[in-house]
Enzyme design. Structure first.
Site, PDB file in Angstrom:
ATOM      1  N   ASP A 258       0.864  -1.168   0.000  1.00 50.48           N
ATOM      2  CA  ASP A 258       0.000   0.000   0.000  1.00 50.48           C
ATOM      3  C   ASP A 258       0.913   1.235   0.000  1.00 50.48           C
ATOM      4  OD1 ASP A 258      -2.161   1.672  -0.058  1.00 50.48           O
ATOM      5  OD2 ASP A 258      -3.224   0.742   1.610  1.00 50.48           O
TER       6      ASP A 258
HETATM    7  C1  BGC Z   1      -4.971   3.292   0.083  1.00 53.61           C
HETATM    8  C2  BGC Z   1      -5.176   2.253  -1.002  1.00 53.61           C
HETATM    9  C3  BGC Z   1      -5.012   2.885  -2.361  1.00 53.61           C
HETATM   10  C4  BGC Z   1      -3.648   3.528  -2.438  1.00 53.61           C
HETATM   11  C5  BGC Z   1      -3.357   4.153  -3.788  1.00 53.61           C
HETATM   12  C6  BGC Z   1      -3.709   4.081  -0.132  1.00 53.61           C
HETATM   13  O1  BGC Z   1      -3.620   5.162   0.733  1.00 53.61           O
HETATM   14  O2  BGC Z   1      -4.944   2.644   1.330  1.00 53.61           O
HETATM   15  O3  BGC Z   1      -6.426   1.653  -0.864  1.00 53.61           O
HETATM   16  O4  BGC Z   1      -5.175   1.912  -3.358  1.00 53.61           O
HETATM   17  O5  BGC Z   1      -3.577   4.536  -1.457  1.00 53.61           O
HETATM   18  O6  BGC Z   1      -4.079   5.292  -3.991  1.00 53.61           O
END
Ligand code: BGC
Length: 757
Positions: free
Chosen positions: A292
């Site tokens: 993530d």
């Molecule tokens: C979130 C994810 C997301 C990623 C990319 C993160 O902060 O937890 O769910 O896919 O950002 O935007």
């Protein structure tokens, strides 16, 4: 097919036309894939390998602050130091970057472009929690298909969806991104959304790779506070939190994302048990794991790594293949290899997985497959896509209360007051995570109502009260408007920014000054309907007691206003059901239907498990939802009273529309295991079906249950079904069922391997 040779290092030609069937078959030909991927890997330097594991956000701004940023990015790209971009969109923009990667980098390896396409790209559909309220996985599949086709036309190869985290705590704002509290319903939606995004095959130009996220138990954040610790046992993890992930893997999800949280002391980005033992070894997942956002770097804050180098080592060893944004793999792993802390074989395996996904997406064959400026102009937000969003919206609406048949309203009512700040707001209906959705595309409730009513009807709007502050200055005006109208539609709830990531709430009641507004309008005595908008269950006990009709509409996307008007005026009959239990007050959470019995199940007696000040029951049970018609259920009929391990139990039930309108019902089947070697939930959803019945029509539903439906993790963590007595419940929601008993024969517990269906 026109083949244009642009000289990929190992002699693969790029096709500029649509992928043929033969080609997609070739793309799924695994031995050829392995040979291809290995042949690329064999030519890569360590720096190029680490580049493939590096994902960066945005291509850099050439003119903004730090103007050299874009130049530096392009330099990285030419040197093979970027494997993927996220948050770069557009056919031409992605094409230009792709061209640099495939024409100017040494090995010509294509990029993969990722984006959070969560509930639509430009045509925004209902938020995932709303979609789950339709209890219609096929509808979710269609929505994901449309989102994928739009995203693919706009240069996107890969979405970071579906989010399949089970959420039992509505304080957690990300509850809006998933399918609610139930593992079975969650698994059905997880698989459907993966199928929708990935279409007929990853190699087709309208398919994008799915990411099942966030692995795992992210929804168990303590206190409902985002990113917080999850303290979940291995048994609860496997029985409750993992089934939707496994279902998505079984549906061939191309990639998976690690979660921000820790489970019992182990952050997911460092959790080899999750990412390798379970995901790879048990489930045989051969796709790619992405971190993530800065998840690898956050191992420093979790304090399981002392520096970036250690964070990189730990994450790589756990099984995280691609580093989203931290750039730790890019900068730190080289030294780890040199110091022999990190075997090259581990890096090679991660690179293989990245290349494999690119190969499966057809990017080595045609790196421009998903960047089509013509389709970007014509295939986005089409009339058909909008119609699909409207249909999805209607199906997601849940009727919570309808005393004296307040709803549906008459279209020819002489005067209608539409009240509430959310009623006229076109941004709010889109919810959070709106990709390329635009507020100007969206139909707010007020517009939907104006279009639906008769030409003789006067619609008057007043804002009333703020949902985000204690500003109640508009209430007097709202009361005046309501007093002059024949009926009132009052739209209240949350704004789109109050749920999703980093949007936890400590209260679950109506925010801002809206409670006062509801009370003031109620006091006018006018017939009124409350339309709720929210990204989480709201504790609205007071409103439930005082208001005659309540429609739960979540955030329904671009066609929200039309879909809501369809239901308000009876062009559509609401048939959605709650995919989450709704508490009376926040103090009850976590509250969920598939709970354990405890040693002292609640009764009226003192020393039982309940509260001093409120009932222990929820405001609305899981699976609840009314209709403008009524339905009756027979007692379920079972094909046998005793079954053996290899048998299936057939369950039949008659559902009758006993009212005078056609309508949809979601019939739900639950099972209880009466006694186990470990405690078992009071009931668990095992089957459901949404059906449409004409007035007076009766339908017999038939389901078949097998040993897999009775399985759980026992005292010594084997997945088994245990002989003994069970009960099948069928009904209109989890608290309103008829039941019948049966027995599973046998002397000892029966192993049930956790295989794909
Ligand atoms: C979130 C994810 C997301 C990623 C990319 C993160 O902060 O937890 O769910 O896919 O950002 O935007």
């Amino acid at each position: 097919m026109i083949m244009k040779r642009v000289g990929f290092a190992v002699g693969i030609a790029f096709a500029t036309s649509t992928t043929s069937v033969a080609q997609s078959q070739r793309l799924t030909n695994r031995p050829a894939e392995t040979r291809f991927v290995d042949s690329v890997l064999a030519r890569m330097t360590l720096a190029e390998k680490l580049g493939q594991l590096n994902q960066v956000s945005g291509a850099g701004n050439p003119t903004g602050p730090g103007g050299g940023e874009r130049a530096a990015r392009m330099d990285q790209l030419r040197h093979g130091a970027i494997g993927s971009f996220l948050n770069v969109v557009g056919a031409d923009t992605t094409k230009a970057l792709q061209r640099i990667a495939v024409e100017q980098s040494r090995l010509h390896i294509p990029l993969i472009f990722g984006l959070d396409v969560i509930h639509g790209m430009r045509t925004i559909f209902p938020v995932p929690l709303a979609e789950a309220a339709s209890w219609d996985p096929q509808g979710a599949e269609r929505a994901a298909r449309i989102a994928a086709a739009e995203a693919a036309a706009m240069g996107i190869d890969w979405t970071f969806a579906p989010m399949v985290d089970i959420a039992r705590d509505p304080r957690w704002g990300r509850i809006v991104e998933g399918a609610g509290e139930d593992p079975y319903l969650g698994a059905a939606f997880a698989a459907a959304r993966v199928r929708g995004f990935q279409g007929s095959g990853l190699g087709s130009r309208d398919a994008i790779a799915a990411t099942v996220k966030h692995f795992a138990a992210y929804g168990a954040a303590e206190g409902g506070r985002d990113y917080n610790v999850a303290e979940v046992s291995e048994r609860t993890l496997r029985d409750v939190y993992l089934p939707p992930f496994h279902a998505a893997v079984c549906a061939d999800a191309a990639t998976l994302m690690a979660s921000f949280n820790e489970i019992s002391g182990v952050p997911s980005h460092a959790n080899r048990h999750l990412l390798t033992d379970i995901l790879r070894n048990e489930w045989k997942f051969d796709g790619m794991v992405v971190s993530d956002w800065t998840g690898i770097g956050e191992l420093l804050n979790h304090a399981v790594a002392a520096d970036s180098a250690q964070a990189g080592d730990v994450a790589m060893h756990a099984g995280v293949d691609m580093d989203m944004v931290s750039e730790i793999y890019l900068h730190a792993l080289r030294a780890s290899v040199a110091a022999r802390r990190m075997p090259m074989a581990e890096i090679d395996e991660a690179v293989r997985r990245v290349l494999r996904v690119k190969y499966r997406l057809g990017l080595f064959t045609d790196p421009y497959l998903r960047r089509d400026a013509a389709r970007e102009r014509t295939a986005i937000l089409t009339t058909e896509n909008r119609a699909a969003a409207r249909e999805a919206g209607r199906r997601a609406i849940v009727l919570l209360k309808n005393d004296q048949s307040t709803l549906p309203l008459r279209k020819d009512v002489a005067s209608l007051a539409v009240l509430g700040a959310l009623a006229a707001d076109s941004a709010v209906v889109l919810g959070n995570w709106t990709a390329l959705g635009r507020r100007e595309d969206a139909v707010p409730v007020l517009d939907g109502i104006r279009r639906a009513v008769s030409s003789r009807t006067t619609v008057t709007y007043a804002r009333g009260a703020s949902p985000t502050s204690d500003d109640s200055s508009g209430i007097a005006e709202a009361v005046r408007v309501a007093s002059g109208a024949d009926a009132v539609v009052l739209v209240v709830g949350e704004t789109g920014e109050m749920s999703a990531e980093a949007e936890s709430r400590s209260r679950l009641d109506l925010p801002g000054a809206q409670k006062e507004l509801v009370a003031a309008i109620r006091a006018t005595g006018k017939p009124m309907v409350v339309v709720l908008m929210n990204g989480r269950p709201l504790a609205i006990e007071r409103m439930q007691e005082t208001v005659p009709a309540i429609l739960e509409t979540w955030f329904l996307g671009v066609e929200a206003g039309n879909a809501i008007a369809d239901v308000l005026f009876g062009d559509a009959n609401p048939g959605g059901k709650l995919p989450v239990t709704v508490p009376r007050v926040v103090g009850q959470v976590p509250i969920y239907y598939n709970h354990k019995n405890t040693g002292r199940p609640p009764t009226t007696e003192k020393y039982t498990s309940k509260y001093w000040d409120i009932p222990y029951t929820p405001l609305y049970p899981f699976g609840f939802g009314l209709s403008y018609t009524t339905f009756a259920y027979s007692v379920p009929r079972l094909s046998a009273t005793t079954i053996g391990a290899g048998d299936s139990l057939r369950v039949e039930v008659d559902v009758t529309n006993t009212g005078s309108r056609a309508g949809d019902e979601v019939a739900q089947l639950y099972v209880r295991d009466d006694v186990g070697s470990v405690t078992r939930p009071v009931m668990e959803l095992k089957r459901f079906q949404r059906l449409t019945l004409r007035p007076g029509e009766r339908r017999t539903l038939r389901w078949s249950l097998g040993i897999g439906d009775l399985a759980f993790y026992d005292l010594v963590m084997r997945r088994v079904a245990e002989p003994g007595t069970f009960r099948v419940f069928v009904g209109t929601n989890s608290a309103d069922t008829h039941s019948a008993p049966f027995t599973l024969r046998g002397m000892a517990s029966i192993p049930v391997p956790d295989r794909c269906p």
